[in-house]
Write a protein that holds these residues in place. Structure first.
Motif, mmCIF file in Angstrom:
data_model
loop_
_atom_site.group_PDB
_atom_site.id
_atom_site.type_symbol
_atom_site.label_atom_id
_atom_site.label_comp_id
_atom_site.label_asym_id
_atom_site.label_seq_id
_atom_site.Cartn_x
_atom_site.Cartn_y
_atom_site.Cartn_z
ATOM 1 N N ASN A 110 0.859 -1.181 0.000
ATOM 2 C CA ASN A 110 0.000 0.000 0.000
ATOM 3 C C ASN A 110 0.895 1.231 0.000
ATOM 4 O O ASN A 110 1.708 1.416 0.904
ATOM 5 N N PRO A 111 0.807 2.089 -1.019
ATOM 6 C CA PRO A 111 1.714 3.246 -1.084
ATOM 7 C C PRO A 111 1.536 4.169 0.113
ATOM 8 O O PRO A 111 0.432 4.374 0.614
ATOM 9 N N SER A 112 2.669 4.729 0.569
ATOM 10 C CA SER A 112 2.630 5.619 1.730
ATOM 11 C C SER A 112 3.483 6.866 1.557
ATOM 12 O O SER A 112 3.549 7.701 2.446
ATOM 13 N N GLY A 113 4.156 7.000 0.404
ATOM 14 C CA GLY A 113 5.036 8.139 0.198
ATOM 15 C C GLY A 113 4.292 9.461 0.168
ATOM 16 O O GLY A 113 3.117 9.534 -0.206
ATOM 17 N N LYS A 114 4.967 10.511 0.588
ATOM 18 C CA LYS A 114 4.418 11.871 0.582
ATOM 19 C C LYS A 114 5.384 12.800 -0.153
ATOM 20 O O LYS A 114 6.602 12.624 -0.086
ATOM 21 N N LEU A 115 4.852 13.777 -0.830
ATOM 22 C CA LEU A 115 5.692 14.699 -1.588
ATOM 23 C C LEU A 115 6.558 15.550 -0.658
ATOM 24 O O LEU A 115 6.026 16.237 0.219
ATOM 25 N N PRO A 116 7.878 15.545 -0.864
ATOM 26 C CA PRO A 116 8.761 16.374 -0.041
ATOM 27 C C PRO A 116 8.954 17.768 -0.617
ATOM 28 O O PRO A 116 9.782 18.531 -0.132
ATOM 29 N N VAL A 117 8.206 18.079 -1.677
ATOM 30 C CA VAL A 117 8.294 19.384 -2.327
ATOM 31 C C VAL A 117 6.893 19.858 -2.685
ATOM 32 O O VAL A 117 5.950 19.070 -2.729
ATOM 33 N N THR A 118 6.772 21.141 -2.960
ATOM 34 C CA THR A 118 5.555 21.711 -3.512
ATOM 35 C C THR A 118 5.719 21.749 -5.028
ATOM 36 O O THR A 118 6.747 22.211 -5.524
ATOM 37 N N VAL A 119 4.727 21.253 -5.764
ATOM 38 C CA VAL A 119 4.860 21.112 -7.215
ATOM 39 C C VAL A 119 4.137 22.249 -7.922
ATOM 40 O O VAL A 119 2.936 22.456 -7.732
ATOM 41 N N ALA A 120 4.875 22.986 -8.737
ATOM 42 C CA ALA A 120 4.310 24.101 -9.491
ATOM 43 C C ALA A 120 3.523 23.595 -10.701
ATOM 44 O O ALA A 120 3.783 22.512 -11.226
#
Length: 454
Positions: A263-273
């Motif tokens: 089950n995926p659990s990753g979170k974005l470590p950046v804000t994406v423009a």
């Protein structure tokens, strides 16, 4: 460092005995699985076991070197074989430029889909599987149709007809997207390899639009050194997985997520423009700026697009759902040298076991200088079975709110601090606040950087 005793690098069996062990691949697999970010999913993932035919489209699917980013061993060997380099001291650019090599149509990027480059992965990472081979092994009873489709850059659409035909015959399409994160002329991004367009290349953007007309479920897997930003992907894809550069076990990690084994659990470590014109864009911008600007200074959005990010810092979906409840603070007031305990209940309310990365943010409500709209103060990985509930707690020190004042001194300032808990910087589930009762100056080394787990 032992360089006088052992001045030469190890080779052969001695090298493998020193630097490799059986647990390496297991750790690499865990790292890849936890780094994958499920950005979008309308319910098409995990893939239904009843699916009989999958169309796999894209240049990364049969090229495991796509899993490795710049400055990896793979990338540095590729750079030596590039006809032009951007890294001082690597290769002989003058002699390399004499080589006749293919280029990706419409670009100055050297095509690396040749036997010379394919030999690199076989030599350095012989056990590294391509996504295509891994899918053929793990999707039992399912036919996998692979078509290259389009390149990593440029506007070449000569492969569209074959790829679209494969999608038409399939139950679902998985397409690989993105460029080549590496070094020198074989890369579309990396050190010294820059572009002004942060979106997908024309050949991929237009292919998504063409594939959408077929009415088949579409899943995008994005590989690159930067996150995906695409209007077409947002609009037409049923699911998007940000795969980054997942390394040698990338194929297995992706297949495990596609099938629901993981089950995926990753979170974005950046804000994406959404567009390069928004850059710099980041979640902890000063109050009254970026997409939190005051409405009186002009339009609420840009004239031609929203102010808001395409994807927010901390965003990442799961195959299950989580509820946040019963937020409690151990105190409503704290001294400048004190701390409080922030706790709440987290429950898995879905049908799958899953891991939630709980994020704790704080905001200085009023201050003597402009402060960020919010700041990440701590996070925890919490794994729960369906219907399982757990109390999650953080120890938050008052000194975490310290800032450097106009005299360049670290100051803990009296005032109200808002506490926010949620699944991302834009998905806050619980809020409360406490008050710091007095002000004081501290040394920078004494400032707390993160809220410890309790």
């Amino acid at each position: 460092m032992g360089l006088f005793e052992h001045p030469y690098s190890l080779e052969g069996e001695e090298l493998y005995k020193t630097f490799y062990c059986e647990s390496d691949r297991k750790i690499s697999l865990q790292s890849a699985e936890e780094s994958l970010v499920l950005i979008k999913n309308d319910g098409i993932l995990p893939i239904d076991k009843k699916v009989k035919k999958i169309a796999l489209i894209g240049p990364h699917a049969d090229n495991p070197r796509s899993f490795f980013g710049g400055y990896t061993h793979i990338s540095m060997v590729e750079a030596v074989k590039a006809v032009a380099n951007s890294i001082a001291g690597i290769g002989d650019a003058a002699s390399n430029l004499k080589k006749e090599v293919p280029y990706i149509p419409g670009t100055q990027i050297q095509c690396d889909e040749t036997e010379e480059f394919a030999e690199i992965i076989r030599q350095i990472k012989p056990e590294c599987e391509s996504l295509y081979n891994c899918m053929k092994k793990h999707f039992a009873g399912t036919e996998i149709i692979y078509v290259h489709g389009y390149p990593i850059a440029g506007n070449d659409k000569s492969g569209y007809e074959e790829a679209l035909s494969a999608i038409q015959e399939a139950d679902i399409c998985i397409m690989t997207l993105g460029g080549k994160h590496g070094s020198c002329s074989v890369a579309s991004m990396g050190e010294g390899v820059d572009a002004v367009n942060i979106n997908l290349p024309e050949c991929q953007e237009d292919f998504i639009k063409a594939a959408a007309t077929l009415g088949k479920p579409l899943v995008g897997l994005h590989f690159n050194g930067r996150p995906i930003s695409s209007d077409a992907a947002d609009m037409y894809l049923n699911a998007i997985i940000e795969a980054w550069n997942p390394s040698e076990m990338g194929a297995a990690a992706i297949v495990n997520v596609l099938t629901g084994k993981v089950n995926p659990s990753g979170k974005l470590p950046v804000t994406v423009a959404r567009h390069v014109g928004q850059i710099p864009i980041y979640y902890n911008h000063p109050s009254g700026s970026s997409w939190h600007q005051e409405g009186s200074i002009g339009f609420e959005n840009y004239v031609d697009m929203p102010h808001t990010p395409r994807y927010y810092f901390g965003h990442g979906l799961s195959y299950t759902t989580f509820s946040y409840s019963d937020l409690q603070l151990s105190a409503n007031e704290v001294t400048a040298d004190g701390e409080i305990i922030v706790s709440f209940n987290l429950k898995n309310t879905g049908k799958y076991a899953g891991t939630e990365i709980v994020q704790l943010y704080i905001r200085d409500c009023q201050a003597s200088i402009v402060r960020p709209v919010m700041e990440l103060a701590g996070f925890q990985r919490i794994t729960l079975e369906p219907d399982e509930e757990q109390t999650v707690a953080f120890c938050l020190k008052a000194s975490q709110s310290a800032f450097m004042d106009v005299d360049y001194r670290w100051k803990i300032e009296a005032g109200e601090i808002e506490v926010m808990l949620g699944a991302s910087s834009n998905d806050i589930r619980l809020k409360s606040s406490y008050r710091i009762m007095d002000s004081c100056y501290i040394e920078g080394k004494d400032r707390a950087f993160w809220a410890s787990n309790k």
